[in-house]
Design an enzyme around this catalytic site. Structure first.
Site, PDB file in Angstrom:
ATOM      1  CE1 TYR A  34      -3.859   8.442   2.253  1.00  0.00           C
ATOM      2  CE2 TYR A  34      -4.923   6.559   1.250  1.00  0.00           C
ATOM      3  CZ  TYR A  34      -3.818   7.305   1.836  1.00  0.00           C
ATOM      4  OH  TYR A  34      -2.853   6.493   2.137  1.00  0.00           O
ATOM      5  CG  ASP A  41     -33.603 -15.924  14.529  1.00  0.00           C
ATOM      6  OD1 ASP A  41     -34.710 -15.979  15.550  1.00  0.00           O
ATOM      7  OD2 ASP A  41     -33.911 -16.316  13.242  1.00  0.00           O
ATOM      8  CG  HIS A  86      -2.022   0.781   1.045  1.00  0.00           C
ATOM      9  ND1 HIS A  86      -3.061   0.873   0.345  1.00  0.00           N
ATOM     10  CD2 HIS A  86      -2.399   1.783   2.099  1.00  0.00           C
ATOM     11  CE1 HIS A  86      -3.678   1.675   0.560  1.00  0.00           C
ATOM     12  NE2 HIS A  86      -3.466   2.423   1.842  1.00  0.00           N
TER      13      HIS A  86
HETATM   14  C1  LIG Z   1       1.198   2.578   3.300  1.00  0.00           C
HETATM   15  C2  LIG Z   1       0.022   2.495   4.535  1.00  0.00           C
HETATM   16  C3  LIG Z   1      -0.765   3.450   4.835  1.00  0.00           C
HETATM   17  C4  LIG Z   1      -1.763   3.307   5.922  1.00  0.00           C
HETATM   18  N1  LIG Z   1      -2.348   4.330   6.295  1.00  0.00           N
HETATM   19  C5  LIG Z   1      -3.465   4.389   6.966  1.00  0.00           C
HETATM   20  C6  LIG Z   1      -4.166   5.447   7.553  1.00  0.00           C
HETATM   21  O1  LIG Z   1      -4.304   6.412   6.999  1.00  0.00           O
HETATM   22  N2  LIG Z   1      -5.225   5.221   8.412  1.00  0.00           N
HETATM   23  C7  LIG Z   1      -5.329   4.021   9.029  1.00  0.00           C
HETATM   24  O2  LIG Z   1      -6.183   3.969   9.698  1.00  0.00           O
HETATM   25  N3  LIG Z   1      -4.598   2.910   8.740  1.00  0.00           N
HETATM   26  C8  LIG Z   1      -3.548   3.245   7.646  1.00  0.00           C
HETATM   27  N4  LIG Z   1      -2.987   2.146   7.382  1.00  0.00           N
HETATM   28  C9  LIG Z   1      -3.035   0.865   8.144  1.00  0.00           C
HETATM   29  C10 LIG Z   1      -2.348   0.811   9.627  1.00  0.00           C
HETATM   30  O3  LIG Z   1      -1.220   1.205   9.435  1.00  0.00           O
HETATM   31  C11 LIG Z   1      -2.571  -0.739  10.042  1.00  0.00           C
HETATM   32  O4  LIG Z   1      -3.722  -1.151   9.854  1.00  0.00           O
HETATM   33  C12 LIG Z   1      -2.140  -0.928  11.601  1.00  0.00           C
HETATM   34  O5  LIG Z   1      -0.806  -0.319  11.744  1.00  0.00           O
HETATM   35  C13 LIG Z   1      -1.953  -2.192  11.952  1.00  0.00           C
HETATM   36  O6  LIG Z   1      -1.679  -2.535  13.142  1.00  0.00           O
HETATM   37  P1  LIG Z   1      -1.366  -4.017  13.874  1.00  0.00           P
HETATM   38  O7  LIG Z   1      -1.010  -3.576  15.334  1.00  0.00           O
HETATM   39  O8  LIG Z   1      -2.633  -4.914  13.698  1.00  0.00           O
HETATM   40  O9  LIG Z   1      -0.152  -4.314  13.084  1.00  0.00           O
HETATM   41  P2  LIG Z   1       1.307  -4.133  13.129  1.00  0.00           P
HETATM   42  O10 LIG Z   1       1.506  -2.724  13.301  1.00  0.00           O
HETATM   43  O11 LIG Z   1       1.829  -4.859  11.831  1.00  0.00           O
HETATM   44  O12 LIG Z   1       1.921  -4.980  14.323  1.00  0.00           O
HETATM   45  C14 LIG Z   1       1.941  -6.450  14.207  1.00  0.00           C
HETATM   46  C15 LIG Z   1       3.218  -6.684  15.217  1.00  0.00           C
HETATM   47  O13 LIG Z   1       3.413  -8.208  15.401  1.00  0.00           O
HETATM   48  C16 LIG Z   1       4.746  -8.527  15.470  1.00  0.00           C
HETATM   49  N5  LIG Z   1       4.785  -9.896  15.398  1.00  0.00           N
HETATM   50  C17 LIG Z   1       4.669 -10.605  14.314  1.00  0.00           C
HETATM   51  N6  LIG Z   1       5.167 -11.932  14.349  1.00  0.00           N
HETATM   52  C18 LIG Z   1       5.389 -12.070  15.896  1.00  0.00           C
HETATM   53  C19 LIG Z   1       5.798 -12.936  16.373  1.00  0.00           C
HETATM   54  N7  LIG Z   1       6.144 -14.241  15.992  1.00  0.00           N
HETATM   55  N8  LIG Z   1       6.298 -12.889  17.812  1.00  0.00           N
HETATM   56  C20 LIG Z   1       6.273 -11.625  18.336  1.00  0.00           C
HETATM   57  N9  LIG Z   1       5.723 -10.584  17.589  1.00  0.00           N
HETATM   58  C21 LIG Z   1       5.585 -10.889  16.302  1.00  0.00           C
HETATM   59  C22 LIG Z   1       5.366  -7.697  14.538  1.00  0.00           C
HETATM   60  O14 LIG Z   1       6.659  -7.647  14.870  1.00  0.00           O
HETATM   61  C23 LIG Z   1       4.610  -6.385  14.358  1.00  0.00           C
HETATM   62  O15 LIG Z   1       5.274  -5.474  15.216  1.00  0.00           O
HETATM   63  C24 LIG Z   1      -1.852   2.176   6.559  1.00  0.00           C
HETATM   64  C25 LIG Z   1      -1.147   1.185   6.337  1.00  0.00           C
HETATM   65  C26 LIG Z   1      -0.285   1.098   5.218  1.00  0.00           C
HETATM   66  C27 LIG Z   1       0.739   0.166   4.903  1.00  0.00           C
END
Ligand SMILES: Cc1cc2nc3c(=O)[nH]c(=O)nc-3n(C[C@H](O)[C@H](O)[C@H](O)COP(=O)(O)OP(=O)(O)OC[C@H]3O[C@@H](n4cnc5c(N)ncnc54)[C@H](O)[C@@H]3O)c2cc1C
Length: 810
Positions: free
Chosen positions: A253, A536, A227
């Site tokens: 956007y 349901d 993305h």
């Molecule tokens: C380019 C881009 C633009 C975006 N813009 C927006 C926006 O404008 N507004 C918005 O609302 N959202 C936006 N998003 C989306 C948003 O960034 C994500 O939805 C959000 O950050 C996801 O967070 P998360 O905590 O689910 O995952 P992550 O931030 O990916 O966290 C998951 C974590 O799990 C850890 N992990 C994985 N495997 C293991 C393991 N085996 N042991 C321990 N830890 C592990 C990883 O190290 C990681 O830190 C954007 C995303 C992108 C890519």
């Protein structure tokens, strides 16, 4: 607190994990362990664009987003860490008449939440955002309470809040195993340190969530997609306090940057799945993907045409980061089939906006066993086993991403990955010109083109609602009321429960009394502790210790999981999903008995085969279970043959029905028939947030026995009902509600439509809505806003059709 035990281990220190830790500690669970294999925010969170928009596709998700904004406003004060919340508002532009209609619909819906969303003229939008070229823009939706923030700071603020209430945070700690004993989580193992015992694990691992799911043998159908957005150097005229702006027709956007630059991103038509099969590499942290300028080009063109100053702007950098998307564009939340193993992922580029609500909902789910709001559209249980096919999940996710900014018309059907599941009659239905829709992977006839009839054309619903519509729906409806309709409902989910304790178990979880004679069919709800409707369905007693549950096509996985979750350690019961083992055909209408009597020697008289009973009979040459039930409000039976007999039975029924003028009929006719009869649909009219008393289903509740949710119903009865689900009839029969339209009384919004449609027998547009009790009396005048137009409406006597139920007992 010892290092070898925690009450809950949250895997993933992104914004979602941090928010769950924050909310769990807020709810009094201080022994919370948040872990990340690298640093906090090093997954998708650090490279997010940080936009926060509140208006979303479902009621619950919008409420979650609104809660998020409330939280982001106060976090700096509360935690001392400032997430840099800028409440600058948002603009959504409309560059066509249809977009304006879409915005009007959104605005109507927004009002039902108290969102201050309004449609403004292009001039006013230019006043708020002077850099965009107004040529071709017809107006905009303006929501002043949207905004943007710094995703890393938000995560740090949430973590700080959690830590202050006792949470521990271990970074540089990679999960390598999760222990499960007898279907329940017992501990977590790590690469770098000793294991931790725990009863609850939350998989908040973002795009890595499927890898974490695999550790307990479950599929989490997230698909990582690249993305992108770009960042410019300061541009004259850009102010940090300008709203964010979206132009869906140009796929882009923007949001202002504090220093005067712009962030510009969007959704490409050719999405780029990334490591979708095997998942991201285990050392992929704090890393971006290579810039993909070719793929960004259509977005850049859109950006240049909307904001001409972008052409001259200097680009600081392009951010290309991967993020977890899902096959239906909705989040994946909730407890999985492994007890104590929760999932919170798949935020489809809305994880920052969603984080506040996600944390709250997940904490409630973990602490109380279920969230307070209806989270069905986000529930991991919505995915059936077919989502274990990664190729299928990918096809669905690609379609969602590529069409993200498209206008989605009511009753639009998705196309990717079809056909997947088909009934034995599939070729027969095809030959009849079935307009197939898809539910839970099943191909189901919405209507049959052979039934199209010009004479019903004047009934075509106005505007958008008339797009995915056919006169055949009216023909099939009318045939069912006047003669008979034949419905293939083989996709209905079927669950069997058997064993010595089966009856006592069902009595415990069903609000109605199911301990009746063999052959009894009982309509019932299963409730949560708050009295809210979780399932349901009908329960048919097949034998003294054997029962069959029939529920909606899309609800099988959910209901099975709910039922299984209620099993106690000592319950000696077997439960199996038998959906694929039986076909199902509904024969309904005043001629149903006469038709069936041509092909069965079974006694179908009222004395021998009463309403709400079931028997094994032979129809044609086919043995099947016949159940005298109806969802259309007419005399008739559902026939359940073993699947291999399906086609023969269909053929026998078609032949028997021909002299009676029976027509094959589809799901859209069912919907119209059931609305006239006031039958409720789970997921829209009745949800975990609604009780049977509010929903007008007290007749299906037996308060004389004990069952889950009874105490809450008793309390509600004592306190009195503040709202009731009622049928409302609109003055314009062609103004068709789709759900979520605002309902007004005396000029103010009092409710929103839960479902609606045209009733062709009554010649009326019908809507269901929860009304404040003082407005629920029949005859009360209201109005409903349908695509920006107020239509007079009146509360009806329920049910509108056959109020005494004489036809179903005929
Ligand atoms: C380019 C881009 C633009 C975006 N813009 C927006 C926006 O404008 N507004 C918005 O609302 N959202 C936006 N998003 C989306 C948003 O960034 C994500 O939805 C959000 O950050 C996801 O967070 P998360 O905590 O689910 O995952 P992550 O931030 O990916 O966290 C998951 C974590 O799990 C850890 N992990 C994985 N495997 C293991 C393991 N085996 N042991 C321990 N830890 C592990 C990883 O190290 C990681 O830190 C954007 C995303 C992108 C890519």
């Amino acid at each position: 607190m010892s290092d070898d035990r925690a009450r809950v281990v949250i895997v993933g220190g992104g914004v979602a994990g941090a928010s769950i830790a924050y909310h769990l500690t807020k709810m009094g669970w201080d022994d919370v362990l948040l872990i990340d294999r690298s640093e906090l925010t090093s997954g998708s969170t650090f490279h997010s664009a940080g936009l926060v928009g509140q208006l979303r596709s479902s009621v619950s998700l919008t409420k979650m987003m609104m809660y998020g904004v409330e939280l982001y406003r106060r976090l700096a004060r509360e935690t001392g860490v400032d997430p840099s919340w800028h409440e600058v508002g948002s603009l959504r532009l409309a560059s066509s008449r249809e977009r304006i209609e879409e915005l009007q619909r959104l605005a109507g819906w927004g009002q039902t939440f108290g969102l201050p969303l309004r449609i403004i003229a292009t001039d006013e939008a230019v006043g708020l955002w002077p850099l965009f070229d107004p040529a071709g823009v017809e107006g905009a939706a303006y929501l002043p309470t949207d905004g943007y923030l710094d995703p890393t700071n938000l995560t740090m603020a949430l973590t700080e809040g959690a830590k202050r209430r006792g949470a521990r945070v271990w970074t540089g700690t990679r999960v390598t195993g999760i222990d499960v004993e007898r279907g329940r989580v017992t501990g977590v193992r790590f690469a770098e340190r000793d294991p931790v015992e725990t009863d609850v694990v939350v998989n908040a691992a973002g795009m890595y969530a499927n890898q974490i799911g695999a550790l307990v043998g479950i599929e989490v159908p997230v698909i990582p997609f690249a993305h992108q957005y770009l960042l410019t150097k300061p541009i004259d005229g850009v102010r940090a306090e300008m709203p964010t702006i979206r132009d869906p027709d140009r796929l882009v956007y923007f949001r202002p940057e504090a220093g005067g630059g712009l962030v510009a991103g969007g959704y490409e038509r050719d999405p780029a799945p990334w490591n979708w099969q095997e998942g991201p590499p285990i050392d992929f942290n704090n890393t971006l993907l290579e810039e993909d300028w070719d793929r960004f080009e259509p977005l850049a063109n859109g950006a240049f045409s909307l904001v001409p100053a972008m052409r001259e702007a200097e680009i600081v950098r392009m951010i290309n980061g991967p993020e977890a998307f899902t096959p239906d564009g909705e989040f994946i939340l909730g407890e999985s089939s492994v007890r104590g193993f929760f999932v919170a992922t798949g935020f489809c580029a809305h994880g920052i906006a969603g984080a506040g609500g996600v944390g709250k909902v997940m904490a409630e789910w973990i602490v109380h066993g279920e969230p307070e709001l209806d989270a069905w559209t986000m529930d991991i249980r919505r995915f059936g086993p077919h989502y274990r096919a990664r190729g299928y999940a990918l096809a669905r996710a690609v379609e969602i991403y590529a069409t993200y900014y498209d206008i989605h018309y009511p009753n639009e059907e998705r196309q990717a990955g079809r056909p997947l599941k088909t009934a034995p009659t599939y070729e027969r239905l095809h030959a009849l010109g079935a307009a197939f829709g898809e539910k839970a992977g099943w191909e189901r006839p919405n209507w049959f083109e052979v039934n199209a009839a010009e004479r019903f054309e004047p009934l075509r619903p106005r505007g958008w609602a008339g797009r995915h519509w056919s006169t055949a729906i009216a023909t099939e409806h009318t045939a069912t009321r006047e003669r008979a309709g034949l419905f293939d409902e083989s996709s209905f989910a079927k669950i069997e429960i058997w064993g010595d304790g089966a009856c006592a178990f069902l009595q415990r979880i069903c609000a109605n009394d199911v301990d009746r004679g063999v052959g009894a069919v009982v309509y019932t709800q299963m409730l949560n502790a708050r009295g809210g409707i979780e399932c349901d369905l009908t329960v048919t007693r097949l034998g003294s210790t054997r029962f069959r549950i029939i529920t909606g096509t899309a609800f099988g996985t959910h209901d099975l999981a709910w039922i299984t979750k209620q099993l106690g350690e000592t319950d000696d019961i077997r439960i199996a999903d038998v959906t694929g083992s039986f076909a199902c055909f509904g024969v309904w209408g005043p001629s149903a008995r006469a038709i069936l009597e041509r092909v069965t020697s079974a006694d179908l008289s009222n004395e021998a085969f009463s309403y709400m009973s079931a028997k094994e009979i032979v129809v044609g040459d086919v043995p099947c279970l016949a159940a005298r039930v109806t969802y259309v409000g007419e005399l008739g039976w559902e026939l359940y043959p073993s699947i291999e007999f399906g086609r023969s039975l269909w053929d026998a029924l078609v032949e028997a029905g021909e002299p009676h003028g029976m027509l094959p009929a589809g799901y859209r006719a069912i919907d119209s028939l059931r609305l006239e009869k006031g039958y409720r649909a789970w997921g829209s009219d009745i949800t975990p947030e609604d009780t049977p008393l509010e929903a007008g289903l007290s007749f299906a509740v037996d308060l004389d026995k004990d069952f889950l949710g009874r105490a809450a119903l008793k309390r509600q009865m004592e306190a009195g009902l503040s709202r009731r689900l009622r049928s409302v009839v609109l003055a314009d029969p062609r103004a068709m509600c789709q759900g979520n339209e605002p309902v007004f009384a005396n000029g103010r919004v009092v409710s929103r439509v839960t479902s609606g449609g045209l009733g062709y027998t009554l010649g009326a547009s019908i809507a269901l809505a929860y009304l404040p009790s003082e407005l629920a009396e029949a005859g009360t005048s209201l109005s409903v806003e349908v695509f920006g137009e107020r239509v007079d409406a009146i509360v009806a006597d329920d049910p509108l059709y056959d109020p005494k139920g004489e036809r179903i007992r005929a």
